[in-house]
Scaffold this active site. Structure first.
Site: not given
Ligand code: 26V
Length: 792
Positions: A635, A348, A527-528, A639, A533
């Protein structure tokens, strides 16, 4: 059943399940009573679905995810069971407003953002499609923090959804599994045996995930960490009360809180424990089910498709090998092969700081046997591909992405662009060695929640025009196409949007004391908060616009409201600066009597799923402005488009595919491409050059650095401006002029109703492909080999 059914069952649950006198009942009490009454209507279908899957000996899909951002459940259930009218009537008879009761439910915020929300949409689509599936995750006691602002700064407070009665979950007393951490691996007669030092219990809680029309339901099984034994009675009797409760507190820590950082949180022991905890419990559960249904272990891949949602559950590779090889005696090579047959992995993000790596030392201390197995898996891979250079352990760190890749039969990206970049960048070598492994599955969103439920006005118009079939067959929205030249249809379309905007304006005034013009263009970025972003690109353009309006107050400006919402990771200092700057700009700009007829800025606190449901149907413009190559998919972009808000955006993530479908005339494109981004970074002084070439950008940066928005601390944004004028990694300055120009094209289009409404409506008619039903069908065909037990 008629509404007398609910009219009876709601007070009955209130009195007999909650023991509450209707005369004293609060809104929350009624909400829980209603939830129990609605729940009664789905349990039969739920149990029947599980029974049907068992009897068919069906292959199950197991979706392992650290995060499920499911939001409110009551409205979802009411909508999918088609109980809207019944519930409305029953509550009205009790003197209650359905909207108020539904809005009383706290969001289940068990996720950070896109990845967690995607998991929730997938659960809904799996149920709608009648696919036997389980979601597996963690039952966090505290979800994502609550955000408020103090003097413009983000303040985090703990979220405590579980302090309320949670009407939707079932504690499974019989599903309680033991797992271990630490200890050592001992050679016992030539066999390595892991003796863990610390043990905890994983207690299962199931929440039904119900599909459209209530025909099928799956379980979301969330694990809660509990101690092996209650508390220490001996110690307690000796008067040592704190010590007596210690083991319990320690065990429970594992499922206490969701990590609120989605990029930089790294190397945290507790996080690795969480990952192993829920992965190991889920795999034990999966094997238990498989063994109960009978069958040879080698056939596991025929019965279980296990999807890893990012690398967070990537320890599943070595853990499944351990369960098959160490605990069930399968030969190592065959165990690796069998595990790979079950496992697949979704990537992701390509952001280097978010790619998980665990130190070998920590891994050895916490999971000594897994560390050995990772070495064995690596050796097996090296034997299979002798020219391989990538190792699973590099510079004392285990690379979880590479581990997941090697242990998966399929690896997928989440948009066409992102999947292409995976092949060219992070997984370049592994892709060359395994050219059939990477596939693309472009994300999607569930139309039940994001259109049918969130936007009833537009839904009624669509259903009145083409029938209701679109709700579970979203590509039928293209049947609207012939109406897009019809003045009456476009009027009705515009009318629905205007009414949604008026509702939002009313809510903003009532809840936040903000006055906005409902006729203005609602320009929304939610968004975050992340540098990639580029919320700061948006706020700089806002400042430049404000300055321009001040310079020409009599020009025919198109009134705009800039709406922001989003949380920053608590430790992400720069993201928090962006929040403060937006709030500071809002304070100055909104108070400016010369300009505030034309421009308002609003930053709404505590962005969550429910707020998104309120904002998106009332939006005119969707901000998707990430630096090209950085947003894996997005996503929210889908929407907004579905709800008739055209995008202003870069060629990033799924924006590319959205633009391909809505047509270039119906999408406000700007900015550098992925390749241009790479080339631009190589230009020395690119930021200064861009600033020198654009007076508006220079003026906006100057205002920030001189303290126009921070009169009490004039220099507080020096660092912020220094970042942008210095290395500006995300190329805010270099994309500014193109962004400004695109915004003026938006103004021109919005000022012409005959241009705007066909464009907005085309966004709805042409984005049916972005249903998560389509995405799930893609996973079924390309990755899982699973089929639907068609509930129709
Ligand atoms: C990474 C980590 C790293 C260590 C600690 C906690 C943590 C929590 C989450 C993540 C991954 C975040 C990746 C993420 O949310 N990616 C998003 O995924 C969406 C669904 O596929 C996508 O639409 C977004 O573009 C993408 O940023």
């Amino acid at each position: 059943m008629t509404d007398t059914g609910f009219r009876d069952s709601i007070p009955r649950h209130l009195i007999y399940a909650l023991g509450t006198d209707p005369q004293n009942a609060t809104l929350g009490d009624w909400r829980i009573a209603l939830s129990l009454a609605v729940r009664d209507r789905l349990v039969d279908a739920w149990l029947a679905s599980a029974r049907a899957a068992r009897q068919a000996g069906a292959k199950r899909v197991y979706y392992l995810s650290m995060e499920f951002l499911i939001g409110r459940l009551l409205e979802d259930a009411i909508i999918n069971l088609r109980l809207e009218e019944e519930v409305r009537a029953a509550l009205a008879a009790l003197g209650l407003s359905a909207d108020e009761v539904i809005a009383d439910e706290p969001d289940a915020a068990l996720g950070n953002g896109g990845l967690g929300r995607l998991a929730a949409c997938f659960m809904e689509s799996l149920a709608t499609l009648g696919v036997p599936a389980f979601g597996y995750g963690i039952r966090y006691e505290h979800g994502l923090f609550r955000q408020s602002f103090v003097e413009g700064r983000q303040v985090e407070e703990p979220e405590d959804w579980l302090t309320q009665v949670h009407a939707w979950e079932f504690r499974r007393r019989d599903v309680r599994l033991r797992l271990c951490f630490g200890g050592e691996v001992v050679d016992e007669g030539g066999k390595p045996v892991w003796h863990g030092a610390e043990a905890v219990m994983a207690q299962a809680y199931d929440t039904p995930m119900i599909g459209w029309q209530g025909k099928w339901a799956n379980a979301l099984r969330l694990w809660s960490a509990e101690p092996l034994h209650g508390f220490d009675l001996d110690r307690f009797n000796r008067g040592d009360y704190a010590a007596a409760a210690e083991p319990e507190a320690l065990a429970r820590t594992i499922s206490r809180v969701l990590y609120p950082d989605d990029t930089t949180e790294r190397g945290k022991e507790l996080r690795l424990k969480q990952e192993y905890f829920f992965t190991a419990a889920s795999l034990q559960d999966i094997l238990r089910r498989f063994e109960a249904e009978g069958g040879a272990l080698a056939d596991l891949p025929k019965k279980a498709a296990i999807q890893l949602n990012d690398t967070h559950p990537a320890i599943a590779g070595p853990e499944l090998v351990r369960l098959l090889h160490d605990e069930r005696g399968m030969a190592l090579d065959q165990a690796i092969e069998t595990a790979r047959g079950c496992l697949s992995y979704t990537n992701h993000t390509l952001l280097p700081e978010a790619l998980e790596r665990w130190s070998e030392d920590l891994m050895t201390r916490l999971l000594p046997r897994h560390m050995q197995l990772i070495e064995r898996i690596d050796a097996a891979h090296a034997a299979e591909k002798p020219d391989r250079k990538v190792a699973l352990v590099q510079e004392g760190e285990v690379r979880m992405g590479e581990l997941a890749f090697v242990m998966a039969h399929k690896v997928n990206g989440v948009s066409a662009l992102h999947t292409g970049l995976m092949k060219q960048t992070v997984f370049e070598e592994l892709h060359r060695l395994h050219p059939d492994r990477i596939v693309n599955e472009t994300n999607g969103v569930t139309p039940r929640r994001w259109l049918f439920s969130a936007n009833p006005r537009l839904s009624r118009l669509i259903s009145g025009t083409i029938g209701e079939g679109w709700v579970c067959d979203l590509e039928r929205l293209c049947e609207l196409e012939p109406q897009l030249d019809d003045a009456a249809f476009l009027d009705a379309y515009a009318g629905a949007k205007r009414a949604n905007k008026a509702d939002l304006a009313g809510w903003l005034a009532a809840e936040h004391g903000v006055q906005i013009d409902p006729e203005a263009l609602f320009d929304v970025q939610i968004k975050r908060i992340h540098e990639y972003k580029r919320q700061h690109l948006n706020i700089l353009e806002t400042i430049a616009l404000w300055q321009e309006i001040k310079a020409n107050p009599n020009a025919p400006w198109v009134p705009r409201v800039k709406i922001f919402a989003g949380k920053a990771a608590p430790g992400y200092v720069f993201a928090k600066e962006i929040i403060r700057l937006i709030n500071d700009v809002a304070a100055v700009v909104n108070a400016d009597l010369e300009t505030n007829r034309f421009l308002k800025v609003v930053f709404l606190p505590n962005y969550n799923v429910s707020l998104a449901e309120r904002l998106i149907p009332a939006s005119d413009l969707s901000e998707q402005i990430s630096t090209a190559g950085k947003e894996a998919s997005g996503t929210g972009n889908m929407k907004f488009a579905l709800n008739g808000a055209p995008t202003i955006g870069t060629l990033d993530g799924a924006n590319v595919e959205i633009r391909d479908r809505v047509g270039e005339k119906n999408f406000f494109l700007f900015g550098m491409t992925t390749d241009e981004v790479v080339a631009r970074r190589a230009v020395p002084d690119h930021a200064r050059q861009a600033i020198a070439a654009d007076k508006r950008l220079g003026g906006a940066l100057k205002a920030v650095s001189q303290g126009v928005f921070s009169p009490r601390d004039r220099h507080c944004y020096r660092g912020f401006v220094g970042n942008l004028t210095g290395h500006d990694y995300f190329l805010v300055c270099s994309d500014f002029t193109a962004y400004w120009d695109a915004q003026r094209r938006v103004d021109a289009a919005f000022a012409e109703p005959a241009v705007w409404w066909p464009m907005a409506a085309r966004n709805t008619a042409r984005t049916g492909w972005f249903s998560s039903d389509r995405t799930i069908r893609g996973y079924m065909a390309d990755i899982w080999g699973a089929s639907s037990l068609d509930p129709a």
